[in-house]
Scaffold this active site. Structure first.
Site, PDB file in Angstrom:
ATOM      1  N   LYS A 188       0.873  -1.165   0.000  1.00 51.89           N
ATOM      2  CA  LYS A 188       0.000   0.000   0.000  1.00 51.89           C
ATOM      3  C   LYS A 188       0.913   1.218   0.000  1.00 51.89           C
ATOM      4  CE  LYS A 188      -3.157   2.841   2.604  1.00 51.89           C
ATOM      5  NZ  LYS A 188      -3.830   3.103   3.883  1.00 51.89           N
ATOM      6  N   GLY A 231      -8.038   9.343   9.710  1.00 49.13           N
ATOM      7  CA  GLY A 231      -8.344   9.457  11.136  1.00 49.13           C
ATOM      8  C   GLY A 231      -9.384  10.498  11.500  1.00 49.13           C
TER       9      GLY A 231
END
Lengths: 258, 66
Positions: free
Chosen positions: A104, A165
């Site tokens: 990733k 987040g």
């Protein structure tokens, strides 16, 4: 998942990898490994991210042993990298450490937003593809850049819903739809998911999968939220396939007229 | 000789290999990867690769994240 409604055998194919679950979980943010384990099992995930960090003498955090025991495929990330060069070296180290060609790719521009740096990301993507990696690329919700990353040979493109987040959900659903409508590789909604409806929306918009971590790991009850996310991804996928009714300005009676 | 391990300067016997340095640090385990001056050293090459004086060694492993 066996539900008899059309998600049986509905595999997500990325490069040479086939996944039965369309929910990818990040391991960051979990208080301890037993909480993480229960959440991972409840999520049904088959692919889970880990970060690469400097090794200390004491040994690993135990997360690798946990993921191997649960038979979950590892997706190492390049989180924390600020340049293409750093990300490429981190990916190469991850390949060596974890014996996987999956990565990733994420190159963050700064600590406050953690937004992907598009220039460094594209550069790193080209170099990693040339080096034989199966690249899952974290990117902004930019339809033009998403195409460029696909053309660079990325195996999956992962636009954010909102910054990492934040739990702000999908801030620009139209951009996600634009990205999906032109994509030739799987599109995975990555970052910004706050709760189950956000994950369902991602799938309704046509994303092929959802990647999330803190929405589960920092929920008050991570195991329960993991199950909620799993259900939401399945629900959204089914709704997308079922075809929603068009939105109308005026009411339309559902009962027959007298 | 001095080696910069994860940005910390440490002393090792002259002629140490990557494998020697890892053993000394207690880091020669599964799930660890090493870069010597910015280049990955494959696990199979740890014993045969000498660490020069003043080299930079990065030792990484997987942790919870992302």
């Amino acid at each position: 998942m066996t539900d008899g409604l059309g998600t049986d055998g509905d595999q997500l194919v990325i490069g040479e990898h086939k996944l039965g679950s369309r929910l990818i979980i990040g391991t960051g943010g979990a208080g301890n490994l037993s909480v993480l384990e229960r959440a991972l099992v409840a999520s049904g995930t088959e692919l889970t991210t880990v970060a690469m960090r400097r090794a200390d003498a004491e040994g690993g955090s135990g997360v690798l042993e946990l993921l191997r025991r649960l038979d979950i495929t590892l997706l190492p990330n390049t989180a924390g990298c600020r340049s293409a060069a750093e990300a490429v070296l981190t990916a190469q180290l991850a390949r060596e450490a974890l014996e996987t060609d999956l990565v990733k790719l994420e190159v963050h521009a700064d600590d406050r937003t953690l937004l992907p740096d598009p220039v460094e990301t594209l550069d790193a993507a080209e170099r990693l593809v040339a080096d034989g990696f199966t690249v899952f690329v974290y990117t902004n919700d930019d339809p033009v850049l998403a195409l460029r990353l696909e053309e660079a040979g990325c195996a999956a493109v992962m636009p954010l819903g909102a910054p990492i987040g934040t739990g702000l959900g999908i801030r620009n659903p139209h951009n996600i739809e634009l990205i999906v409508s032109r994509a030739g590789v799987p599109i995975i909604l990555d970052a910004g998911i706050g709760t189950a409806s956000d994950a369902a929306l991602a799938m309704e918009l046509g994303c092929d999968a959802v990647l999330l971590s803190t929405a589960v790991t920092r929920a008050q009850d991570p195991e329960r939220m993991a199950y909620a996310m799993r259900s939401a991804v399945t629900a959204g996928r089914l709704a997308r396939a079922a075809g929603r009714i068009p939105q109308r300005f005026w009411a339309q009676a559902s009962s027959p007229p007298r | 000789m001095n080696v910069h391990v994860n940005d910390e300067t440490r002393e090792f016997p002259d002629g140490s290999s990557v494998a020697d340095v890892l053993a000394e640090l207690g880091a020669a385990r599964r799930g660890v990867a090493v870069a010597l001056d910015g280049e990955v050293v494959r696990r199979g090459d740890w014993t045969a690769t000498a660490v020069p004086d003043g080299a930079r060694l990065e030792i990484l492993t997987a942790v919870q994240g992302g």
